[in-house]
Design a protein around this motif. Structure first.
Motif, PDB file in Angstrom:
ATOM      1  N   ILE A  15     -86.599 -73.278  -2.490  1.00  0.00           N
ATOM      2  CA  ILE A  15     -86.030 -74.172  -2.702  1.00  0.00           C
ATOM      3  C   ILE A  15     -85.456 -74.348  -1.491  1.00  0.00           C
ATOM      4  O   ILE A  15     -85.349 -73.815  -0.711  1.00  0.00           O
ATOM      5  N   ARG A  16     -84.628 -76.108  -0.979  1.00  0.00           N
ATOM      6  CA  ARG A  16     -84.484 -76.016   0.234  1.00  0.00           C
ATOM      7  C   ARG A  16     -83.329 -76.473   1.070  1.00  0.00           C
ATOM      8  O   ARG A  16     -82.468 -76.938   0.092  1.00  0.00           O
ATOM      9  N   GLY A  17     -82.972 -76.567   2.397  1.00  0.00           N
ATOM     10  CA  GLY A  17     -81.498 -77.119   2.661  1.00  0.00           C
ATOM     11  C   GLY A  17     -80.244 -76.511   2.540  1.00  0.00           C
ATOM     12  O   GLY A  17     -79.515 -76.767   3.325  1.00  0.00           O
ATOM     13  N   GLY A  18     -80.196 -75.330   1.905  1.00  0.00           N
ATOM     14  CA  GLY A  18     -79.030 -74.903   1.963  1.00  0.00           C
ATOM     15  C   GLY A  18     -77.978 -75.650   1.322  1.00  0.00           C
ATOM     16  O   GLY A  18     -78.108 -76.665   0.417  1.00  0.00           O
ATOM     17  N   SER A  19     -76.807 -75.139   0.956  1.00  0.00           N
ATOM     18  CA  SER A  19     -75.987 -76.042  -0.178  1.00  0.00           C
ATOM     19  C   SER A  19     -74.192 -75.552   0.990  1.00  0.00           C
ATOM     20  O   SER A  19     -74.341 -74.930   1.290  1.00  0.00           O
ATOM     21  N   TRP A  20     -73.119 -76.093   0.230  1.00  0.00           N
ATOM     22  CA  TRP A  20     -72.311 -75.543   0.316  1.00  0.00           C
ATOM     23  C   TRP A  20     -71.523 -74.641   0.446  1.00  0.00           C
ATOM     24  O   TRP A  20     -70.243 -74.253   1.406  1.00  0.00           O
ATOM     25  N   ARG A  21     -72.270 -73.810  -0.156  1.00  0.00           N
ATOM     26  CA  ARG A  21     -71.332 -72.315   0.228  1.00  0.00           C
ATOM     27  C   ARG A  21     -72.352 -71.533   1.266  1.00  0.00           C
ATOM     28  O   ARG A  21     -72.941 -70.298   1.303  1.00  0.00           O
ATOM     29  N   SER A  22     -73.808 -72.324   2.193  1.00  0.00           N
ATOM     30  CA  SER A  22     -74.044 -71.305   2.598  1.00  0.00           C
ATOM     31  C   SER A  22     -73.568 -71.384   4.412  1.00  0.00           C
ATOM     32  O   SER A  22     -72.973 -72.744   4.958  1.00  0.00           O
ATOM     33  N   SER A  23     -73.941 -70.686   4.471  1.00  0.00           N
ATOM     34  CA  SER A  23     -73.810 -70.304   5.759  1.00  0.00           C
ATOM     35  C   SER A  23     -74.549 -70.914   6.908  1.00  0.00           C
ATOM     36  O   SER A  23     -75.715 -71.950   6.659  1.00  0.00           O
ATOM     37  N   SER A  24     -74.718 -71.393   8.132  1.00  0.00           N
ATOM     38  CA  SER A  24     -75.417 -72.055   8.972  1.00  0.00           C
ATOM     39  C   SER A  24     -76.731 -72.242   9.010  1.00  0.00           C
ATOM     40  O   SER A  24     -77.676 -72.871   9.668  1.00  0.00           O
ATOM     41  N   SER A  25     -77.514 -70.391   9.263  1.00  0.00           N
ATOM     42  CA  SER A  25     -78.215 -70.414   9.514  1.00  0.00           C
ATOM     43  C   SER A  25     -79.616 -70.963   8.025  1.00  0.00           C
ATOM     44  O   SER A  25     -80.268 -70.751   8.453  1.00  0.00           O
ATOM     45  N   LEU A  26     -78.779 -70.838   7.209  1.00  0.00           N
ATOM     46  CA  LEU A  26     -79.711 -71.193   6.042  1.00  0.00           C
ATOM     47  C   LEU A  26     -78.833 -72.402   5.384  1.00  0.00           C
ATOM     48  O   LEU A  26     -80.261 -72.935   4.672  1.00  0.00           O
ATOM     49  N   VAL A  27     -79.792 -73.976   6.198  1.00  0.00           N
ATOM     50  CA  VAL A  27     -78.817 -75.161   5.956  1.00  0.00           C
ATOM     51  C   VAL A  27     -80.025 -75.464   6.876  1.00  0.00           C
ATOM     52  O   VAL A  27     -79.792 -76.778   7.579  1.00  0.00           O
ATOM     53  N   ARG A  28     -80.406 -74.923   7.867  1.00  0.00           N
ATOM     54  CA  ARG A  28     -81.606 -75.059   9.146  1.00  0.00           C
ATOM     55  C   ARG A  28     -82.997 -75.839   7.927  1.00  0.00           C
ATOM     56  O   ARG A  28     -83.665 -75.683   6.988  1.00  0.00           O
ATOM     57  N   SER A  29     -83.665 -76.939   9.082  1.00  0.00           N
ATOM     58  CA  SER A  29     -84.518 -77.573   8.666  1.00  0.00           C
ATOM     59  C   SER A  29     -86.011 -76.022   8.072  1.00  0.00           C
ATOM     60  O   SER A  29     -86.201 -76.805   6.980  1.00  0.00           O
TER      61      SER A  29
END
Length: 287
Positions: free
Chosen positions: A248-262
Protein backbone atom coordinates in the motif's frame (compact mmCIF):
# COMPACT_ATOMS: atom_id res chain seq x y z
CA UNK A 1 11.29 14.69 -38.75
CA UNK A 2 8.66 15.35 -41.42
CA UNK A 3 5.16 14.21 -40.60
CA UNK A 4 3.32 11.76 -42.75
CA UNK A 5 0.01 13.21 -44.00
CA UNK A 6 -3.14 11.08 -44.23
CA UNK A 7 -6.35 12.51 -45.67
CA UNK A 8 -9.99 11.41 -45.71
CA UNK A 9 -9.67 7.80 -44.52
CA UNK A 10 -11.56 5.57 -42.08
CA UNK A 11 -8.97 4.07 -39.73
CA UNK A 12 -8.68 1.74 -36.75
CA UNK A 13 -5.20 2.70 -35.65
CA UNK A 14 -3.09 5.78 -35.10
CA UNK A 15 0.58 6.24 -36.02
CA UNK A 16 2.92 8.72 -34.35
CA UNK A 17 4.48 11.61 -36.30
CA UNK A 18 1.43 11.80 -38.57
CA UNK A 19 -0.98 14.55 -39.50
CA UNK A 20 -4.53 13.32 -40.12
CA UNK A 21 -6.94 15.48 -42.09
CA UNK A 22 -10.65 14.73 -42.42
CA UNK A 23 -10.26 11.16 -41.13
CA UNK A 24 -12.68 9.13 -39.04
CA UNK A 25 -11.35 6.74 -36.40
CA UNK A 26 -12.81 3.76 -34.59
CA UNK A 27 -10.43 3.05 -31.70
CA UNK A 28 -10.89 0.80 -28.68
CA UNK A 29 -7.45 1.42 -27.16
CA UNK A 30 -4.43 3.59 -27.97
CA UNK A 31 -0.99 3.68 -26.34
CA UNK A 32 0.03 7.24 -25.63
CA UNK A 33 3.25 6.63 -27.56
CA UNK A 34 1.15 6.29 -30.72
CA UNK A 35 -0.02 9.88 -30.24
CA UNK A 36 3.48 11.39 -30.12
CA UNK A 37 3.74 14.26 -32.60
CA UNK A 38 0.31 13.60 -34.10
CA UNK A 39 -2.06 16.23 -35.43
CA UNK A 40 -5.77 15.89 -36.11
CA UNK A 41 -7.56 18.33 -38.39
CA UNK A 42 -11.35 17.95 -38.67
CA UNK A 43 -11.25 14.29 -37.55
CA UNK A 44 -13.89 12.30 -35.68
CA UNK A 45 -13.49 9.51 -33.11
CA UNK A 46 -15.71 6.60 -32.15
CA UNK A 47 -15.19 3.46 -30.10
CA UNK A 48 -13.88 3.31 -26.53
CA UNK A 49 -11.13 5.82 -27.29
CA UNK A 50 -13.19 8.85 -28.26
CA UNK A 51 -13.01 11.07 -25.15
CA UNK A 52 -9.40 12.24 -25.00
CA UNK A 53 -7.16 15.25 -25.35
CA UNK A 54 -3.96 17.06 -24.41
CA UNK A 55 -3.51 19.70 -21.74
CA UNK A 56 -0.72 21.28 -19.71
CA UNK A 57 -0.06 17.96 -17.95
CA UNK A 58 0.05 15.79 -21.05
CA UNK A 59 -2.29 13.23 -22.63
CA UNK A 60 -5.53 12.19 -21.01
CA UNK A 61 -8.45 10.00 -21.93
CA UNK A 62 -11.69 9.14 -20.14
CA UNK A 63 -13.51 5.86 -19.68
CA UNK A 64 -17.12 5.68 -18.59
CA UNK A 65 -19.24 3.16 -16.71
CA UNK A 66 -22.99 3.82 -16.57
CA UNK A 67 -22.46 7.54 -17.16
CA UNK A 68 -19.76 7.84 -14.47
CA UNK A 69 -16.62 9.19 -16.10
CA UNK A 70 -13.05 8.54 -14.96
CA UNK A 71 -10.08 10.36 -16.48
CA UNK A 72 -6.81 8.49 -16.87
CA UNK A 73 -3.42 10.06 -17.62
CA UNK A 74 -0.74 8.73 -19.94
CA UNK A 75 2.43 8.04 -17.98
CA UNK A 76 5.39 7.85 -20.34
CA UNK A 77 8.06 5.16 -20.00
CA UNK A 78 11.23 6.23 -18.25
CA UNK A 79 13.93 5.63 -15.65
CA UNK A 80 13.98 6.90 -12.08
CA UNK A 81 15.58 6.26 -8.69
CA UNK A 82 13.13 4.37 -6.48
CA UNK A 83 13.42 4.52 -2.70
CA UNK A 84 14.79 7.30 -0.49
CA UNK A 85 18.23 8.67 0.41
CA UNK A 86 19.51 7.93 3.90
CA UNK A 87 19.26 11.63 4.73
CA UNK A 88 15.51 11.81 4.08
CA UNK A 89 13.56 12.58 7.23
CA UNK A 90 11.16 9.82 8.25
CA UNK A 91 12.61 7.14 5.93
CA UNK A 92 12.77 3.46 6.82
CA UNK A 93 15.66 1.10 6.12
CA UNK A 94 13.64 -0.87 3.54
CA UNK A 95 13.44 2.13 1.19
CA UNK A 96 16.72 1.14 -0.48
CA UNK A 97 17.51 3.39 -3.42
CA UNK A 98 17.88 1.64 -6.77
CA UNK A 99 17.46 2.54 -10.42
CA UNK A 100 14.25 1.36 -12.05
CA UNK A 101 13.35 1.50 -15.74
CA UNK A 102 9.74 1.24 -16.85
CA UNK A 103 9.96 0.19 -20.48
CA UNK A 104 6.29 0.72 -21.31
CA UNK A 105 3.97 3.62 -20.71
CA UNK A 106 0.59 3.18 -19.03
CA UNK A 107 -2.65 5.02 -18.36
CA UNK A 108 -3.20 5.76 -14.66
CA UNK A 109 -6.41 7.10 -13.10
CA UNK A 110 -5.91 10.75 -12.21
CA UNK A 111 -7.72 10.18 -8.90
CA UNK A 112 -8.40 7.39 -6.49
CA UNK A 113 -11.58 5.48 -7.37
CA UNK A 114 -14.58 7.45 -6.18
CA UNK A 115 -17.60 6.16 -4.30
CA UNK A 116 -19.77 7.17 -7.24
CA UNK A 117 -17.78 4.98 -9.62
CA UNK A 118 -17.56 2.07 -7.19
CA UNK A 119 -21.30 2.16 -6.67
CA UNK A 120 -21.95 2.25 -10.43
CA UNK A 121 -19.87 -0.90 -10.94
CA UNK A 122 -20.55 -2.86 -7.75
CA UNK A 123 -24.02 -1.61 -6.75
CA UNK A 124 -23.10 -0.79 -3.14
CA UNK A 125 -21.03 1.87 -1.41
CA UNK A 126 -18.81 0.52 1.40
CA UNK A 127 -17.27 3.91 2.22
CA UNK A 128 -17.41 5.24 5.76
CA UNK A 129 -17.06 8.90 4.80
CA UNK A 130 -19.99 9.18 2.40
CA UNK A 131 -19.87 11.34 -0.69
CA UNK A 132 -19.98 10.57 -4.40
CA UNK A 133 -16.71 12.40 -5.04
CA UNK A 134 -14.90 11.13 -1.98
CA UNK A 135 -12.54 8.22 -2.58
CA UNK A 136 -13.99 4.81 -1.85
CA UNK A 137 -12.38 3.25 1.24
CA UNK A 138 -13.04 0.26 3.46
CA UNK A 139 -12.23 -1.95 0.46
CA UNK A 140 -9.83 -4.88 0.54
CA UNK A 141 -7.34 -5.74 -2.20
CA UNK A 142 -9.66 -8.60 -3.14
CA UNK A 143 -12.66 -6.24 -3.26
CA UNK A 144 -10.78 -3.95 -5.64
CA UNK A 145 -9.77 -6.86 -7.84
CA UNK A 146 -13.43 -7.93 -8.05
CA UNK A 147 -14.35 -4.37 -9.09
CA UNK A 148 -11.81 -4.45 -11.92
CA UNK A 149 -12.75 -7.98 -12.97
CA UNK A 150 -16.39 -6.93 -13.34
CA UNK A 151 -15.59 -3.83 -15.38
CA UNK A 152 -13.02 -5.66 -17.50
CA UNK A 153 -15.76 -7.89 -18.88
CA UNK A 154 -17.14 -4.82 -20.64
CA UNK A 155 -13.90 -3.14 -21.74
CA UNK A 156 -12.66 -3.70 -25.29
CA UNK A 157 -8.97 -3.34 -26.07
CA UNK A 158 -7.82 -2.35 -22.58
CA UNK A 159 -7.72 -3.94 -19.16
CA UNK A 160 -7.90 -2.43 -15.68
CA UNK A 161 -5.28 -3.49 -13.16
CA UNK A 162 -3.52 -2.30 -10.03
CA UNK A 163 -0.35 -0.30 -10.68
CA UNK A 164 2.83 -2.03 -9.65
CA UNK A 165 4.67 -0.47 -6.73
CA UNK A 166 7.29 0.86 -9.14
CA UNK A 167 4.67 2.35 -11.45
CA UNK A 168 2.97 3.97 -8.47
CA UNK A 169 6.13 5.63 -7.13
CA UNK A 170 7.24 6.73 -10.60
CA UNK A 171 3.87 8.39 -11.19
CA UNK A 172 3.76 9.90 -7.71
CA UNK A 173 7.20 11.46 -8.07
CA UNK A 174 6.38 12.87 -11.51
CA UNK A 175 10.05 13.53 -12.16
CA UNK A 176 10.91 14.80 -8.68
CA UNK A 177 13.54 13.46 -6.28
CA UNK A 178 12.31 15.16 -3.11
CA UNK A 179 10.43 13.52 -0.23
CA UNK A 180 7.09 14.49 -1.81
CA UNK A 181 6.21 15.62 -5.30
CA UNK A 182 5.57 19.10 -3.85
CA UNK A 183 9.03 19.31 -2.27
CA UNK A 184 10.78 18.25 0.93
CA UNK A 185 7.88 19.50 3.05
CA UNK A 186 4.11 19.65 2.64
CA UNK A 187 1.21 21.72 3.92
CA UNK A 188 -2.49 20.93 4.60
CA UNK A 189 -3.29 23.00 1.51
CA UNK A 190 -1.42 20.41 -0.58
CA UNK A 191 -2.08 17.10 1.20
CA UNK A 192 -4.88 15.71 3.37
CA UNK A 193 -2.89 14.13 6.22
CA UNK A 194 -3.11 13.91 10.00
CA UNK A 195 -6.82 14.85 9.94
CA UNK A 196 -10.03 12.97 10.76
CA UNK A 197 -11.63 12.17 7.39
CA UNK A 198 -11.20 12.00 3.63
CA UNK A 199 -11.76 14.93 1.29
CA UNK A 200 -13.23 14.90 -2.21
CA UNK A 201 -10.92 13.91 -5.04
CA UNK A 202 -9.45 16.82 -7.04
CA UNK A 203 -9.95 19.13 -4.05
CA UNK A 204 -6.18 19.51 -3.59
CA UNK A 205 -3.45 20.36 -6.11
CA UNK A 206 -2.29 17.70 -8.57
CA UNK A 207 1.33 16.86 -9.25
CA UNK A 208 3.08 17.95 -12.43
CA UNK A 209 1.72 14.92 -14.32
CA UNK A 210 -1.90 15.76 -13.49
CA UNK A 211 -2.42 13.15 -10.74
CA UNK A 212 -4.44 14.12 -7.68
CA UNK A 213 -3.98 13.11 -4.04
CA UNK A 214 -1.11 10.70 -4.62
CA UNK A 215 -0.04 11.82 -1.16
CA UNK A 216 -2.55 11.36 1.69
CA UNK A 217 -6.36 11.11 1.63
CA UNK A 218 -6.45 7.30 1.18
CA UNK A 219 -3.48 4.96 1.03
CA UNK A 220 -3.63 2.95 -2.18
CA UNK A 221 -3.33 -0.76 -2.95
CA UNK A 222 -0.69 -1.86 -5.47
CA UNK A 223 -0.36 -5.17 -7.31
CA UNK A 224 2.88 -6.32 -5.64
CA UNK A 225 3.40 -8.69 -2.78
CA UNK A 226 5.52 -6.87 -0.24
CA UNK A 227 9.19 -7.83 -0.25
CA UNK A 228 12.69 -6.40 0.13
CA UNK A 229 14.26 -4.21 -2.54
CA UNK A 230 17.68 -4.92 -3.96
CA UNK A 231 20.14 -2.13 -4.76
CA UNK A 232 20.80 -3.15 -8.37
CA UNK A 233 19.28 -1.72 -11.52
CA UNK A 234 16.03 -3.34 -12.60
CA UNK A 235 13.48 -3.11 -15.40
CA UNK A 236 9.70 -3.45 -14.98
CA UNK A 237 9.78 -4.96 -11.46
CA UNK A 238 6.62 -6.68 -10.24
CA UNK A 239 7.53 -7.34 -6.60
CA UNK A 240 7.98 -10.53 -4.63
CA UNK A 241 6.66 -13.87 -5.88
CA UNK A 242 4.60 -14.27 -2.71
CA UNK A 243 4.29 -12.74 0.73
CA UNK A 244 2.18 -11.93 3.76
CA UNK A 245 0.61 -8.80 2.31
CA UNK A 246 0.13 -6.53 -0.68
CA UNK A 247 1.88 -3.18 -0.92
CA UNK A 248 0.00 0.00 0.00
CA UNK A 249 1.34 3.42 -0.94
CA UNK A 250 0.88 7.14 -0.40
CA UNK A 251 -0.31 7.49 3.19
CA UNK A 252 -3.78 8.64 4.18
CA UNK A 253 -5.87 11.19 5.99
CA UNK A 254 -4.73 9.76 9.33
CA UNK A 255 -1.01 9.55 8.49
CA UNK A 256 1.84 11.67 9.76
CA UNK A 257 3.93 13.59 7.22
CA UNK A 258 6.59 10.84 7.11
CA UNK A 259 4.01 8.29 5.90
CA UNK A 260 2.82 10.30 2.90
CA UNK A 261 6.29 10.56 1.31
CA UNK A 262 6.79 9.30 -2.25
CA UNK A 263 9.06 6.45 -1.09
CA UNK A 264 7.02 5.32 1.92
CA UNK A 265 6.19 1.60 1.80
CA UNK A 266 3.35 -0.07 3.67
CA UNK A 267 1.65 -3.43 3.34
CA UNK A 268 -1.41 -5.26 4.57
CA UNK A 269 -3.13 -8.57 4.16
CA UNK A 270 -5.20 -8.50 0.95
CA UNK A 271 -8.43 -9.43 2.73
CA UNK A 272 -8.32 -6.56 5.23
CA UNK A 273 -10.47 -3.43 4.93
CA UNK A 274 -9.89 -0.07 6.62
CA UNK A 275 -11.47 3.37 6.36
CA UNK A 276 -8.17 4.86 5.22
CA UNK A 277 -7.38 2.43 2.37
CA UNK A 278 -8.57 2.79 -1.23
CA UNK A 279 -7.05 2.40 -4.71
CA UNK A 280 -6.55 3.83 -8.18
CA UNK A 281 -6.27 1.73 -11.30
CA UNK A 282 -4.19 1.47 -14.45
CA UNK A 283 -5.57 0.89 -17.91
CA UNK A 284 -3.25 -1.29 -19.96
CA UNK A 285 -3.42 -2.87 -23.40
CA UNK A 286 -4.82 -6.40 -23.51
CA UNK A 287 -2.13 -7.35 -26.04
Amino acid sequence: MDKKIVKGKSLQEVESHTKYMGCSFYLDYVDGEDLEETEFDNCSFRGSFHDWGRDEYGLWMAITYKNVRQVVRWIKPGTFVMGSPQTEEGRSSEEVQHQVTLSKGFWLAETACTQELWKAVMGKNPGKFKGDQRPVESVSWHNCQAFMDKWNKEITGGKLSFPTEAQWEYACRAGTTTACSFGETITPEQVNYYTNKTVEVRSLPCNSWGLYEMHGNVIEWCSDWHGEYGDSKTTDPVGAVSGMGRVIRGGSWRSSSSLVRSAFRGWDEPGNRYDFVGFRFCLMSQK
